[in-house]
Write a protein that holds these residues in place. Structure first.
Motif, PDB file in Angstrom:
ATOM      1  N   GLY A 140       0.784  -1.239  -0.131  1.00  0.00           N
ATOM      2  CA  GLY A 140       0.058   0.015   0.045  1.00  0.00           C
ATOM      3  C   GLY A 140       0.892   1.280  -0.205  1.00  0.00           C
ATOM      4  O   GLY A 140       0.255   2.479  -0.395  1.00  0.00           O
ATOM      5  N   LYS A 141       1.980   1.015   0.392  1.00  0.00           N
ATOM      6  CA  LYS A 141       3.029   2.186   0.438  1.00  0.00           C
ATOM      7  C   LYS A 141       3.618   2.738  -0.822  1.00  0.00           C
ATOM      8  O   LYS A 141       4.160   3.909  -1.305  1.00  0.00           O
ATOM      9  CB  LYS A 141       4.170   2.022   1.084  1.00  0.00           C
ATOM     10  N   LYS A 142       3.653   1.770  -2.058  1.00  0.00           N
ATOM     11  CA  LYS A 142       4.093   2.247  -3.230  1.00  0.00           C
ATOM     12  C   LYS A 142       3.178   3.067  -4.020  1.00  0.00           C
ATOM     13  O   LYS A 142       1.795   3.022  -3.813  1.00  0.00           O
ATOM     14  CB  LYS A 142       3.842   0.814  -4.197  1.00  0.00           C
ATOM     15  N   LYS A 143       3.634   4.045  -4.784  1.00  0.00           N
ATOM     16  CA  LYS A 143       2.807   4.980  -5.272  1.00  0.00           C
ATOM     17  C   LYS A 143       3.685   5.329  -6.603  1.00  0.00           C
ATOM     18  O   LYS A 143       4.557   5.023  -7.116  1.00  0.00           O
ATOM     19  CB  LYS A 143       3.181   6.464  -4.636  1.00  0.00           C
ATOM     20  N   SER A 144       2.466   6.178  -7.270  1.00  0.00           N
ATOM     21  CA  SER A 144       2.970   6.425  -8.696  1.00  0.00           C
ATOM     22  C   SER A 144       2.401   7.817  -9.298  1.00  0.00           C
ATOM     23  O   SER A 144       1.474   8.229  -8.399  1.00  0.00           O
ATOM     24  CB  SER A 144       2.179   5.242  -9.715  1.00  0.00           C
ATOM     25  N   LYS A 145       2.719   8.372 -10.211  1.00  0.00           N
ATOM     26  CA  LYS A 145       2.359   9.614 -10.850  1.00  0.00           C
ATOM     27  C   LYS A 145       1.937   9.681 -12.179  1.00  0.00           C
ATOM     28  O   LYS A 145       2.504   8.776 -13.032  1.00  0.00           O
ATOM     29  CB  LYS A 145       3.177  10.811 -10.602  1.00  0.00           C
ATOM     30  N   CYS A 146       1.209  10.229 -12.615  1.00  0.00           N
ATOM     31  CA  CYS A 146       0.542  10.343 -13.988  1.00  0.00           C
ATOM     32  C   CYS A 146       1.824  11.244 -14.496  1.00  0.00           C
ATOM     33  O   CYS A 146       2.029  12.609 -14.080  1.00  0.00           O
ATOM     34  CB  CYS A 146      -0.744  11.049 -14.137  1.00  0.00           C
ATOM     35  N   ASN A 206      -0.509  16.813 -20.230  1.00  0.00           N
ATOM     36  CA  ASN A 206      -1.946  17.229 -20.772  1.00  0.00           C
ATOM     37  C   ASN A 206      -3.021  16.756 -19.933  1.00  0.00           C
ATOM     38  O   ASN A 206      -4.187  16.992 -20.112  1.00  0.00           O
ATOM     39  CB  ASN A 206      -2.183  16.817 -22.127  1.00  0.00           C
ATOM     40  N   SER A 207      -2.536  15.775 -19.131  1.00  0.00           N
ATOM     41  CA  SER A 207      -3.732  15.408 -18.037  1.00  0.00           C
ATOM     42  C   SER A 207      -4.269  16.255 -16.766  1.00  0.00           C
ATOM     43  O   SER A 207      -3.390  16.813 -16.562  1.00  0.00           O
ATOM     44  CB  SER A 207      -3.314  13.794 -17.510  1.00  0.00           C
ATOM     45  N   GLU A 208      -5.376  16.097 -16.528  1.00  0.00           N
ATOM     46  CA  GLU A 208      -5.750  16.803 -15.497  1.00  0.00           C
ATOM     47  C   GLU A 208      -5.020  16.429 -14.090  1.00  0.00           C
ATOM     48  O   GLU A 208      -5.063  17.209 -13.026  1.00  0.00           O
ATOM     49  CB  GLU A 208      -7.403  16.476 -15.219  1.00  0.00           C
ATOM     50  N   CYS A 209      -4.631  15.241 -13.950  1.00  0.00           N
ATOM     51  CA  CYS A 209      -3.897  14.483 -12.791  1.00  0.00           C
ATOM     52  C   CYS A 209      -2.585  14.429 -13.041  1.00  0.00           C
ATOM     53  O   CYS A 209      -1.731  13.947 -12.257  1.00  0.00           O
ATOM     54  CB  CYS A 209      -4.257  13.411 -12.442  1.00  0.00           C
ATOM     55  N   TYR A 210      -1.753  15.307 -13.766  1.00  0.00           N
ATOM     56  CA  TYR A 210      -0.480  15.321 -14.122  1.00  0.00           C
ATOM     57  C   TYR A 210       0.233  15.601 -12.701  1.00  0.00           C
ATOM     58  O   TYR A 210       0.103  16.463 -11.929  1.00  0.00           O
ATOM     59  CB  TYR A 210       0.002  16.398 -15.077  1.00  0.00           C
ATOM     60  N   ASN A 211       1.498  14.553 -12.549  1.00  0.00           N
ATOM     61  CA  ASN A 211       2.319  14.947 -11.436  1.00  0.00           C
ATOM     62  C   ASN A 211       1.509  14.543 -10.158  1.00  0.00           C
ATOM     63  O   ASN A 211       2.058  14.950  -9.167  1.00  0.00           O
ATOM     64  CB  ASN A 211       3.035  16.100 -11.262  1.00  0.00           C
ATOM     65  N   GLY A 261       3.796  -2.939  -8.107  1.00  0.00           N
ATOM     66  CA  GLY A 261       3.567  -1.560  -8.255  1.00  0.00           C
ATOM     67  C   GLY A 261       2.737  -1.237  -9.208  1.00  0.00           C
ATOM     68  O   GLY A 261       1.799  -2.384  -9.892  1.00  0.00           O
ATOM     69  N   CYS A 262       2.365   0.013  -9.758  1.00  0.00           N
ATOM     70  CA  CYS A 262       1.136   0.352 -10.395  1.00  0.00           C
ATOM     71  C   CYS A 262       1.677   1.580 -11.356  1.00  0.00           C
ATOM     72  O   CYS A 262       2.768   2.270 -11.005  1.00  0.00           O
ATOM     73  CB  CYS A 262       0.108   0.907  -9.703  1.00  0.00           C
ATOM     74  N   GLN A 263       0.853   2.094 -12.151  1.00  0.00           N
ATOM     75  CA  GLN A 263       0.954   3.036 -13.193  1.00  0.00           C
ATOM     76  C   GLN A 263      -0.360   3.849 -13.128  1.00  0.00           C
ATOM     77  O   GLN A 263      -1.426   3.269 -12.851  1.00  0.00           O
ATOM     78  CB  GLN A 263       1.251   2.550 -14.621  1.00  0.00           C
ATOM     79  N   VAL A 264      -0.435   5.220 -13.302  1.00  0.00           N
ATOM     80  CA  VAL A 264      -1.660   6.014 -13.207  1.00  0.00           C
ATOM     81  C   VAL A 264      -2.059   6.136 -14.771  1.00  0.00           C
ATOM     82  O   VAL A 264      -1.086   6.502 -15.684  1.00  0.00           O
ATOM     83  CB  VAL A 264      -1.155   7.170 -12.501  1.00  0.00           C
ATOM     84  N   ASP A 265      -3.274   5.613 -14.885  1.00  0.00           N
ATOM     85  CA  ASP A 265      -3.884   5.962 -16.199  1.00  0.00           C
ATOM     86  C   ASP A 265      -4.235   7.441 -16.161  1.00  0.00           C
ATOM     87  O   ASP A 265      -5.202   7.858 -15.683  1.00  0.00           O
ATOM     88  CB  ASP A 265      -5.338   4.988 -16.194  1.00  0.00           C
ATOM     89  N   CYS A 266      -3.786   8.066 -17.008  1.00  0.00           N
ATOM     90  CA  CYS A 266      -3.753   9.524 -16.906  1.00  0.00           C
ATOM     91  C   CYS A 266      -5.309   9.896 -17.707  1.00  0.00           C
ATOM     92  O   CYS A 266      -5.565  11.047 -17.457  1.00  0.00           O
ATOM     93  CB  CYS A 266      -2.658  10.177 -17.884  1.00  0.00           C
ATOM     94  N   ALA A 323       9.521   6.318 -10.133  1.00  0.00           N
ATOM     95  CA  ALA A 323       8.960   5.783  -9.064  1.00  0.00           C
ATOM     96  C   ALA A 323       9.751   5.985  -7.899  1.00  0.00           C
ATOM     97  O   ALA A 323       9.524   6.271  -6.766  1.00  0.00           O
ATOM     98  CB  ALA A 323       8.336   4.368  -9.206  1.00  0.00           C
ATOM     99  N   SER A 324      11.017   5.266  -7.889  1.00  0.00           N
ATOM    100  CA  SER A 324      11.831   5.119  -6.514  1.00  0.00           C
ATOM    101  C   SER A 324      13.231   5.544  -7.334  1.00  0.00           C
ATOM    102  O   SER A 324      13.663   5.645  -8.305  1.00  0.00           O
ATOM    103  CB  SER A 324      11.606   3.919  -6.054  1.00  0.00           C
TER     104      SER A 324
END
Length: 412
Positions: A111-117, A121-126, A138-143, A274-275
């Motif tokens: 649950g501590k693993k994190k990811s960013k868009c 051009n995405s609303e959730c960039y960074n 781990g995961c990736q953010v669907d932008c 990510a790290s």
């Protein structure tokens, strides 16, 4: 609130007088004339309560002073009533419930693993998202949806005991054989082989296998990405080896650190994500983008799946996520064929673990050999002289036999 009676009831008129509110902050009600109700007493007249914007009889029941004070009185009880609520029996319960999840979350770790868009051009960039607990790799953010998605749950993923997700989104397994190389993708200007490591379970007729490294051919270039042999796993210890055209690549231990070659017909970049260790994105402009992560086989994984992993080797391997930008309709390979224009899936969806064959069709002689029977690779070999002094089919890379596992050796 204060209201003013405009007129008294004239003699001989049975209809009461009217009134209005003259308090400036009540813009809707201010100066709005209200006719006093007929049931107002013989004294007649009324006042307008500005807050409710309603006329109230001046018969003693609702005199102006009481109507002015009534709003504060009616509003004052709610705050006291809400204030004691947290201070009484309810305040202890939040603290008691708070420690409960906090004690469970540290052991899980995922649950501590994190990811960013990363799409500007995405609303959730960074914006940083916490990966779901169901994402051990781990995961990736669907932008587009601005939601975290497990790395191994997207089309183009190759993870675990090689589990593939094809272009059609269908999951299948290809086990191959340990200590052999197989063609994962082959197209006219892109060829990717994978080196499989594994262990044999005496009770089974096949090996447990994982992809330890990949060799990539494009244009007249070659790239190697591989997991170094590791005994005790440490997330902060970088166990990813990278070479480009035979030269080792070293990235700084920080997120965003990147490398680009001085010469290439296409823009090439390798960037940490990510790290500070074990995760990179490799991108060749207009050709492909690959997310590469080195992961171990944990004791829990070994116990659940009966892998038989020992303390001297955690079988570090690669979790891969491919995105292809210019494949032809004739592409082939274990994963590549699912992107072909005429591909029809033969995966048996009725099985919990659908396995596909094709070892003979996809096996290659070495990590950089484009000699599998499914090969489509041409590259730019005919256009380039032998200035590099090497041919792809005869090049072999590895890092297992280097003392300390600190580098990679490529031999012809």
């Amino acid at each position: 609130m204060v209201a003013v009676v405009v007129t008294a009831q004239p003699p001989g008129i049975l209809i009461p007088s009217n009134s209005h509110c003259d308090v400036g902050k009540f813009k809707i009600c201010k100066n709005l004339v209200h006719v006093c109700p007929k049931f107002c007493g013989p004294s007649g007249g009324c006042t307008t309560e500005c807050q409710s914007c309603k006329p109230i009889c001046n018969d003693g029941s609702f005199p102006p002073p009481e109507s002015d004070n009534s709003p504060p009185i009616t509003h004052s009880p709610p705050p006291p009533s809400s204030t004691p609520t947290p201070t009484t029996t309810h305040s202890p319960s939040p603290p008691s419930s708070t420690p409960t999840p906090s004690t469970h979350s540290p052991p899980k770790g995922s649950g501590k693993k994190k990811s960013k868009c990363k799409n500007k051009n995405s609303e959730c960039y960074n914006v940083e998202y916490v990966c779901p607990e169901a994402c051990p790799g781990g995961c990736q953010v669907d932008c587009k949806s601005c939601k975290p998605v497990c790395n191994c749950d997207k089309p183009g993923a190759v993870c675990q005991d090689p589990r593939f997700i094809g272009a059609d989104g269908i999951t299948f397994y290809f086990h191959g054989k340990k200590d052999r190389e197989f063609c994962l993708v082959s197209d006219t200007n892109l060829h990717i082989n994978g080196h499989f490591i594994g262990k044999r379970d005496p009770t089974m007729t096949r090996d447990f296998t994982w992809v330890e490294s990949i060799g990539i051919l494009f244009n007249n270039h070659k790239m190697f990405l591989g997991a170094k042999k590791t005994a005790a796993w440490d997330d902060l210890n970088d166990r990813l080896a990278i070479t480009f055209d035979g030269e080792p690549i070293f990235l700084q231990d920080r997120e965003g650190a990147s490398w680009q070659p001085e010469y290439s017909s296409q823009a090439v970049s390798i960037t940490r994500i990510a790290s500070s260790a074990n995760s990179v994105v490799v991108e060749v402009e207009g050709n492909f983008r690959i997310t590469v992560k080195v992961v171990p086989i944990t004791e829990e994984d070994s116990r659940v799946h009966n892998y038989g992993i020992t303390k001297d080797d955690c079988f570090a391997h690669l979790d891969l996520s491919f995105k292809f930008l210019s494949l032809s309709g004739d592409v082939d390979g274990v994963l590549g064929r699912t992107y072909a224009s005429d591909y029809v899936s033969k995966v048996n969806m009725s099985k919990a673990m659908p396995v596909v064959g094709g070892e003979k069709e996809f096996i290659t002689s070495s990590l950089f050999a484009a000699d599998c029977s499914a090969s489509r690779f041409v590259g730019e070999q005919k256009k380039v002289s032998s200035g590099l002094g090497m041919e792809f089919p005869s090049l072999s890379c590895g890092g297992d036999h280097i003392e300390g596992g600190a580098g990679v050796v490529c031999k012809r």
